[in-house]
Design an enzyme around this catalytic site. Structure first.
Site, PDB file in Angstrom:
ATOM      1  N   ARG A 149      23.823  37.827  27.333  1.00  0.00           N
ATOM      2  CA  ARG A 149      23.235  38.373  28.563  1.00  0.00           C
ATOM      3  C   ARG A 149      23.686  37.581  29.799  1.00  0.00           C
ATOM      4  O   ARG A 149      23.632  38.077  30.908  1.00  0.00           O
ATOM      5  CB  ARG A 149      21.709  38.400  28.452  1.00  0.00           C
ATOM      6  CG  ARG A 149      21.082  39.556  29.245  1.00  0.00           C
ATOM      7  CD  ARG A 149      19.572  39.606  29.158  1.00  0.00           C
ATOM      8  NE  ARG A 149      18.975  38.410  29.677  1.00  0.00           N
ATOM      9  CZ  ARG A 149      18.185  37.592  28.988  1.00  0.00           C
ATOM     10  NH1 ARG A 149      17.854  37.867  27.737  1.00  0.00           N
ATOM     11  NH2 ARG A 149      17.699  36.498  29.538  1.00  0.00           N
ATOM     12  N   TYR A 186      28.841  54.717  50.654  1.00  0.00           N
ATOM     13  CA  TYR A 186      28.520  55.272  49.336  1.00  0.00           C
ATOM     14  C   TYR A 186      27.033  55.668  49.307  1.00  0.00           C
ATOM     15  O   TYR A 186      26.163  54.811  49.506  1.00  0.00           O
ATOM     16  CB  TYR A 186      28.852  54.265  48.239  1.00  0.00           C
ATOM     17  CG  TYR A 186      28.526  54.779  46.872  1.00  0.00           C
ATOM     18  CD1 TYR A 186      29.214  55.862  46.332  1.00  0.00           C
ATOM     19  CD2 TYR A 186      27.506  54.212  46.124  1.00  0.00           C
ATOM     20  CE1 TYR A 186      28.905  56.354  45.084  1.00  0.00           C
ATOM     21  CE2 TYR A 186      27.200  54.701  44.856  1.00  0.00           C
ATOM     22  CZ  TYR A 186      27.900  55.771  44.348  1.00  0.00           C
ATOM     23  OH  TYR A 186      27.575  56.270  43.112  1.00  0.00           O
ATOM     24  N   ASP A 222      32.211  46.338  50.820  1.00  0.00           N
ATOM     25  CA  ASP A 222      32.533  47.243  49.721  1.00  0.00           C
ATOM     26  C   ASP A 222      33.985  47.682  49.927  1.00  0.00           C
ATOM     27  O   ASP A 222      34.294  48.482  50.807  1.00  0.00           O
ATOM     28  CB  ASP A 222      31.578  48.438  49.717  1.00  0.00           C
ATOM     29  CG  ASP A 222      31.823  49.368  48.527  1.00  0.00           C
ATOM     30  OD1 ASP A 222      32.936  49.317  47.940  1.00  0.00           O
ATOM     31  OD2 ASP A 222      30.919  50.160  48.188  1.00  0.00           O
ATOM     32  N   LYS A 240      36.521  52.331  39.638  1.00  0.00           N
ATOM     33  CA  LYS A 240      37.490  53.111  40.399  1.00  0.00           C
ATOM     34  C   LYS A 240      38.901  52.529  40.208  1.00  0.00           C
ATOM     35  O   LYS A 240      39.396  52.532  39.110  1.00  0.00           O
ATOM     36  CB  LYS A 240      37.039  53.170  41.862  1.00  0.00           C
ATOM     37  CG  LYS A 240      35.530  53.485  42.036  1.00  0.00           C
ATOM     38  CD  LYS A 240      35.130  54.883  41.580  1.00  0.00           C
ATOM     39  CE  LYS A 240      33.626  55.100  41.477  1.00  0.00           C
ATOM     40  NZ  LYS A 240      32.855  54.829  42.670  1.00  0.00           N
TER      41      LYS A 240
HETATM   42  C1  LIG Z   1      31.484  54.522  42.999  1.00  0.00           C
HETATM   43  C2  LIG Z   1      31.185  53.657  44.152  1.00  0.00           C
HETATM   44  C3  LIG Z   1      30.132  52.737  44.118  1.00  0.00           C
HETATM   45  C4  LIG Z   1      29.180  52.628  42.951  1.00  0.00           C
HETATM   46  O1  LIG Z   1      29.840  52.173  41.812  1.00  0.00           O
HETATM   47  P1  LIG Z   1      29.440  52.638  40.316  1.00  0.00           P
HETATM   48  O2  LIG Z   1      30.445  51.944  39.483  1.00  0.00           O
HETATM   49  O3  LIG Z   1      29.524  54.133  40.272  1.00  0.00           O
HETATM   50  O4  LIG Z   1      28.039  52.167  40.095  1.00  0.00           O
HETATM   51  C5  LIG Z   1      29.952  51.913  45.215  1.00  0.00           C
HETATM   52  N1  LIG Z   1      30.751  51.998  46.296  1.00  0.00           N
HETATM   53  C6  LIG Z   1      31.773  52.873  46.365  1.00  0.00           C
HETATM   54  C7  LIG Z   1      32.615  52.916  47.578  1.00  0.00           C
HETATM   55  C8  LIG Z   1      32.019  53.737  45.299  1.00  0.00           C
HETATM   56  O5  LIG Z   1      33.021  54.622  45.381  1.00  0.00           O
END
Ligand SMILES: *Cc1c(COP(=O)(O)O)cnc(C)c1O
Length: 385
Positions: free
Chosen positions: A52, A104, A177, A202
């Site tokens: 964990r 997002y 982000d 992604k």
């Molecule tokens: C998909 C996404 C997220 C969230 O990520 P997950 O892996 O789906 O939890 C956050 N920020 C951006 C820009 C995203 O495209």
């Protein structure tokens, strides 16, 4: 040769020059275990105690990402959301957070829910508007500034270095982000950010076969220990199998991203001049409002994400998503396969996303096939529906 004498692409391609001592295996092993046996002196053998908290396969993937990000450490989570949630949970009680308006949408939902429960105080600023960001920051009170660049929706660009200066002057931490711009093109930590955040689902993962999230920072970030503890309490660490897949993916990140960027530039250029298209929103195009800043902070390509505003209404946009044969009608982004999405359907009417907007994630297929598919989707739907 010393590791850091090599370029990050080189180190990633060879999974940090890993060769298994016992077997010669070129691919790092996947070590799936929930617990770790102590030695004859009842000491931990390699610092690992329980899955964990940490594990060797996940740690290996974290080391590769920290190298790519020019960071000291990275922490992997089982989704992008659990990574960003851990940051917010690590803030002091009643912390003031300033977050980008259009970003997002689930991140926004989470923040607004925390604000409505009184856990944080929250203000937004319009994406890309540094003066508006400055106006929302409260010196001494604001603990976190959360930006996303390029940003979901219109792929607007926020100047990372300028945002970092504003955040630091007020005693706040800047989290970027950077999901749409992986570290082969954008390195937020080098531009002054404190935390670089990615949904590794992604581009980093790149094959649409698992979810993951990652935070990277330098060693002196105060919040870091708390963030690691939150991950340990919640058990949101990325498990060994997904970490092993991620290591596989990081080895080709640079070439996948370069191909997506090349394809996207040609796709955007082609459709910007199309009679059935109102606008193409792509930071790589000189016509995009954020292009100059993007060119400054995205050093190696603008990626595969764009939005196309078609001539027509929601009906036509939805019809096009259905008529596409090659583009897959699915959410998410950054995979080798191209996706098409009617974003307003997913993000909701309050999202500010125009009804005639199609969000395109351009993959690594042959560009002629991609252009032909979108052409036929335009040709078989009517602008006057
Ligand atoms: C998909 C996404 C997220 C969230 O990520 P997950 O892996 O789906 O939890 C956050 N920020 C951006 C820009 C995203 O495209």
């Amino acid at each position: 040769m010393k590791k850091n004498a090599l370029a990050p692409e080189t180190l990633a391609a060879q999974a940090l020059r890993h060769i298994d001592e016992a077997t010669g295996s070129v691919v790092p092993p996947m070590l799936a275990t929930s617990t770790f046996a102590r030695d004859e002196n009842y000491e931990l053998r390699d610092g690992y105690i329980y899955a964990r908290y940490s594990g060797p396969t996940t740690a290996h993937a974290e080391d590769i990402i920290a190298t790519l990000e020019d960071g000291d450490e990275s922490l992997l989570f089982n989704s992008g959301m659990s990574a960003s949630v851990a940051v917010v949970e690590s803030l002091p009680p009643q912390a003031h957070v300033v977050a980008q308006g259009m970003m997002y949408h689930i991140g926004t939902q989470w923040l607004q829910r925390q604000a409505s429960r009184g856990v944080i105080a929250l203000d937004h600023f319009p994406a890309g508007d540094i003066d508006a960001l400055a106006a929302q920051i409260q010196p001494g009170k604001t603990k976190l500034v959360w930006i996303e660049t390029p940003a979901n929706g219109d792929w607007s660009i926020t100047d990372i270095a300028a945002a970092a200066e504003l955040a630091h002057a007020a005693g706040a931490v800047l989290m970027v982000d950077s999901t749409a711009a992986p570290p082969c093109t954008q390195k937020p930590l080098d531009l002054g950010a404190d935390i670089s955040f990615h949904s590794a689902t992604k581009y980093m993962g790149g094959h649409s076969d698992f979810t993951a999230g990652v935070l990277s920072a330098r060693a002196d970030l105060n919040l870091w220990t708390e963030i690691r503890d939150v991950r340990g309490f919640q058990g949101t660490i990325l498990p060994a199998f997904e970490a092993w897949l991620l290591i596989r993916s990081l080895r080709t990140l640079h070439i996948r991203y370069a191909q997506c960027s090349r394809n996207a530039m040609r796709f955007a250029t082609h459709f910007a001049a199309h009679k059935d298209v109102e606008a193409v929103l792509y930071p790589g195009m000189p016509t995009h409002t954020g292009h100059d800043v993007a060119a400054k902070q995205m050093k190696n390509g603008f990626g595969g994400m764009m939005s196309i505003l078609i001539n027509g209404n929601a009906g036509r946009a939805l019809e096009m998503a259905k008529k596409a044969n090659l583009f897959i009608p699915a959410t998410s982004l950054g995979g080798v396969e191209s996706l098409i999405e009617h974003r307003r359907t997913v993000a909701g009417p309050d999202s500010g996303i125009p009804e005639n907007l199609l969000r395109m994630s351009i993959g690594i297929e042959h560009i002629d096939d991609l252009i032909a598919d979108f052409e036929q989707a335009l040709a078989t739907t009517s602008g006057h529906a």
